[in-house]
Scaffold this motif. Structure first.
Motif, mmCIF file in Angstrom:
data_model
loop_
_atom_site.group_PDB
_atom_site.id
_atom_site.type_symbol
_atom_site.label_atom_id
_atom_site.label_comp_id
_atom_site.label_asym_id
_atom_site.label_seq_id
_atom_site.Cartn_x
_atom_site.Cartn_y
_atom_site.Cartn_z
ATOM 1 N N GLU A 35 139.733 49.267 51.004
ATOM 2 C CA GLU A 35 139.665 48.390 49.841
ATOM 3 C C GLU A 35 139.109 49.171 48.655
ATOM 4 O O GLU A 35 138.167 49.957 48.804
ATOM 5 C CB GLU A 35 138.776 47.180 50.126
ATOM 6 C CG GLU A 35 138.697 46.186 48.971
ATOM 7 C CD GLU A 35 137.883 44.948 49.293
ATOM 8 O OE1 GLU A 35 137.743 44.086 48.397
ATOM 9 O OE2 GLU A 35 137.382 44.855 50.429
ATOM 10 N N HIS A 36 139.690 48.943 47.478
ATOM 11 C CA HIS A 36 139.204 49.647 46.286
ATOM 12 C C HIS A 36 139.379 48.756 45.057
ATOM 13 O O HIS A 36 140.258 47.892 45.000
ATOM 14 C CB HIS A 36 139.965 50.966 46.086
ATOM 15 C CG HIS A 36 141.439 50.791 45.863
ATOM 16 N ND1 HIS A 36 142.029 50.895 44.626
ATOM 17 C CD2 HIS A 36 142.443 50.501 46.727
ATOM 18 C CE1 HIS A 36 143.337 50.683 44.740
ATOM 19 N NE2 HIS A 36 143.608 50.443 46.007
ATOM 20 N N SER A 37 138.526 48.961 44.072
ATOM 21 C CA SER A 37 138.603 48.199 42.833
ATOM 22 C C SER A 37 139.852 48.601 42.062
ATOM 23 O O SER A 37 140.298 49.755 42.097
ATOM 24 C CB SER A 37 137.358 48.437 41.988
ATOM 25 O OG SER A 37 137.155 49.825 41.760
ATOM 26 N N TYR A 85 134.961 51.860 46.350
ATOM 27 C CA TYR A 85 135.931 51.797 47.437
ATOM 28 C C TYR A 85 135.169 51.714 48.752
ATOM 29 O O TYR A 85 133.986 52.077 48.827
ATOM 30 C CB TYR A 85 136.878 52.995 47.427
ATOM 31 C CG TYR A 85 136.225 54.345 47.607
ATOM 32 C CD1 TYR A 85 135.895 54.829 48.876
ATOM 33 C CD2 TYR A 85 135.952 55.157 46.503
ATOM 34 C CE1 TYR A 85 135.309 56.071 49.037
ATOM 35 C CE2 TYR A 85 135.361 56.395 46.651
ATOM 36 C CZ TYR A 85 135.046 56.849 47.920
ATOM 37 O OH TYR A 85 134.447 58.076 48.080
ATOM 38 N N ASP A 136 135.105 41.229 39.602
ATOM 39 C CA ASP A 136 135.285 42.094 40.763
ATOM 40 C C ASP A 136 136.716 41.902 41.257
ATOM 41 O O ASP A 136 137.032 40.918 41.928
ATOM 42 C CB ASP A 136 134.274 41.727 41.843
ATOM 43 C CG ASP A 136 134.410 42.575 43.104
ATOM 44 O OD1 ASP A 136 135.246 43.498 43.115
ATOM 45 O OD2 ASP A 136 133.687 42.300 44.081
ATOM 46 N N GLN A 152 129.327 43.098 47.609
ATOM 47 C CA GLN A 152 130.234 43.679 48.591
ATOM 48 C C GLN A 152 129.522 44.526 49.640
ATOM 49 O O GLN A 152 130.174 45.027 50.570
ATOM 50 C CB GLN A 152 131.271 44.557 47.878
ATOM 51 C CG GLN A 152 132.309 43.797 47.063
ATOM 52 C CD GLN A 152 133.238 42.980 47.925
ATOM 53 O OE1 GLN A 152 133.159 41.762 47.949
ATOM 54 N NE2 GLN A 152 134.105 43.643 48.664
ATOM 55 N N SER A 183 138.650 45.792 36.623
ATOM 56 C CA SER A 183 137.438 45.390 37.312
ATOM 57 C C SER A 183 136.213 45.984 36.619
ATOM 58 O O SER A 183 136.229 47.137 36.158
ATOM 59 C CB SER A 183 137.479 45.856 38.768
ATOM 60 O OG SER A 183 136.278 45.537 39.428
ATOM 61 N N HIS A 220 133.380 49.521 40.165
ATOM 62 C CA HIS A 220 134.223 50.669 40.497
ATOM 63 C C HIS A 220 133.762 51.237 41.842
ATOM 64 O O HIS A 220 132.761 51.955 41.911
ATOM 65 C CB HIS A 220 134.134 51.725 39.387
ATOM 66 C CG HIS A 220 134.466 51.171 38.025
ATOM 67 N ND1 HIS A 220 133.516 50.571 37.220
ATOM 68 C CD2 HIS A 220 135.645 51.083 37.357
ATOM 69 C CE1 HIS A 220 134.077 50.159 36.101
ATOM 70 N NE2 HIS A 220 135.376 50.453 36.150
ATOM 71 N N GLU A 265 143.204 45.383 48.888
ATOM 72 C CA GLU A 265 142.851 45.711 50.266
ATOM 73 C C GLU A 265 144.120 45.979 51.060
ATOM 74 O O GLU A 265 145.070 45.206 51.001
ATOM 75 C CB GLU A 265 142.071 44.529 50.856
ATOM 76 C CG GLU A 265 141.711 44.622 52.307
ATOM 77 C CD GLU A 265 141.075 43.330 52.796
ATOM 78 O OE1 GLU A 265 141.685 42.670 53.659
ATOM 79 O OE2 GLU A 265 140.003 42.969 52.288
ATOM 80 N N SER A 324 139.910 43.640 43.355
ATOM 81 C CA SER A 324 140.164 44.711 44.311
ATOM 82 C C SER A 324 141.482 44.496 45.030
ATOM 83 O O SER A 324 142.026 43.394 45.066
ATOM 84 C CB SER A 324 139.025 44.793 45.334
ATOM 85 O OG SER A 324 139.080 43.697 46.226
#
Length: 439
Positions: free
Chosen positions: A275-277, A286, A246, A320, A281, A284, A250, A248
């Motif tokens: 925040e997004h991958s 956000y 994982d 998450q 990763s 997938h 941010e 990501s």
């Protein structure tokens, strides 16, 4: 000293700071005191800045006593800041008991590393729900610039309990699935202090997630069936999600105008995060998070604090997802509600009870409200429980309660927290106790 202030005030309209004198500081460097006060030689000066500077120094939490005054000198004023350092570090055990999670640990906290206002926290605990190690190093300024940084790690072995989605407003969802999760995480944050509490930063985080064991939660719910977990074989319950990396990024924008006068908070803090991958990763997703904090002093020694969070995500992985219950909504079990959308409001009013030789006892009353559910359940990287996307009033839950806090003026962290929360819809009382490093 009063004469110096009065004499300086008559000239302040055209004054500048010609000299800064920092005294009584034994650990905190003079440069750090100036950075916290946000003043430097050459700045314009007005008498109103005395209270502002004193508030900034007290709010930092580094000093047990602060005095600020000034005197006229050719071309402007000489600013004096007298600061007496608090004891800045502590090694302490911790114990807590919460619904579904009882444990303890030991931690080291340094609030003024190298006398530079840097923060260092190292803490490890063993518990029935969450056994973990956390380490964090916060650098509020890099080389005296407006840049700041943070390095952190969070390694956890947890027993995660999933509950059935609420089917009606007056309900108390039952446990369905237990997953034993290993989570190893490290992050690096770099930011810039733009202007007067407005900050922008970015954080790169990498974690590895795996599941060692998954089962029906017959211990908490003897009547649970495989069908409740979306399975046909009780001996083959699917994990809540996939294992993997994982990773990501941010991005956070913060406006922070909080102040804290020896335990009495005022002002506000407002945060917006996306925040997004990223990179390779295995997940997938956000998410977008917004939070607001506002505190008002009442009758000088009382405090009213209002907190609000709004969160929404897309294809969120299990680790998450947004959680509600426990310390985030007292009166309900830990993480009893989860989803990819959440609204949460906490209102708290605190009053002084008594003080014994620097030990301050405060009483609190609170109201917690939340709405937590899934907007979609079509994420192929996640195995949802049946009917997880609750609708209507059923995901709306509330609690009320009272509690107490114990503070020692010489250090920053509260030493004890005890809350009694009553879940209004569940008609159930829960107790939360934390002793030691409780914040």
């Amino acid at each position: 000293m009063i004469g110096l202030v009065a004499l300086g005030a008559s000239r302040a309209g055209a004054d500048t700071i010609q000299e800064i004198v920092v005294e009584d500081n034994e650990k905190t460097t003079s440069d750090t005191v100036e950075l916290i006060a946000k003043v430097e030689v050459g700045d314009d000066w007005t008498p109103a800045m005395v209270d502002l500077i004193k508030t900034r120094l007290v709010t930092s939490g580094l000093f047990k006593d602060v005095e600020v005054f000034y005197e006229p000198v050719p071309g402007g004023v000489r600013l004096h800041m007298l600061v007496r350092d608090k004891h800045s570090w502590v090694i302490a055990p911790a114990f807590y008991t919460q619904p579904t999670n009882v444990g303890g640990g030991v931690g080291f906290g340094e609030n003024n590393l190298f006398g530079l206002n840097q923060k260092l926290l190292i803490y490890a605990q063993i518990a029935t729900g969450d056994t973990y190690f956390v380490g964090a190093w916060v650098i509020p300024t890099i080389g005296g610039t407006r840049f700041y940084a943070q390095v952190d790690t969070y390694d956890k072995h947890s027993r995660s309990i999933e509950y059935a989605a609420p089917t009606k407003y007056l309900s108390n969802p039952l446990a369905v699935r237990r997953a034993y999760t290993d989570y190893y995480n490290a992050g690096l944050r770099l930011g810039y202090d733009i202007y007067r509490g407005l900050k922008l930063d970015t954080r790169l985080r990498a974690a590895y997630v795996s599941y060692s064991h998954v089962e029906l939660d017959t211990q908490d719910n003897p009547n649970v069936t495989a069908a409740d977990a979306g399975a046909t074989d009780p001996a083959n319950i699917p994990a809540p999600g996939i294992s993997g990396w994982d990773v990501s990024n941010e991005i956070t924008l913060t406006l922070d105008h909080r102040a804290n006068w020896y335990g009495i908070a005022s002002g506000g803090k407002y945060t917006l995060t996306f925040e997004h991958s990223v990179l390779n990763s295995d997940f997938h997703y956000y998410e977008l998070n917004a939070s607001a904090y506002k505190a008002w002093p009442v009758f000088e020694s009382h405090n009213f604090v209002l907190k609000a969070h709004g969160d929404v995500g897309h294809h969120m992985p299990f680790q998450q997802e947004f959680l509600t219950g426990g310390t985030s909504m007292r009166g309900w079990l830990n993480n009893q509600f989860r989803g990819d959308v959440r609204g949460l409001v906490n209102a708290e009013y605190s009053v002084p009870l008594f003080e014994i030789e620097g030990l301050q006892f405060r009483g609190i009353g609170f109201w917690d409200s939340a709405y937590t559910t899934f907007l979609t359940t079509d994420n192929p990287e996640r195995n949802y429980l049946p009917n997880s996307a609750a609708r209507g009033l059923s995901p709306f839950k509330n609690s009320v309660g009272v509690g107490t806090r114990l503070f020692l003026r010489q250090i920053v962290l509260p030493l004890l927290g005890l809350d009694f929360g009553y879940g209004l819809e569940a008609h159930q009382l829960e107790i939360y106790l934390a002793i030691g490093l409780t914040d």
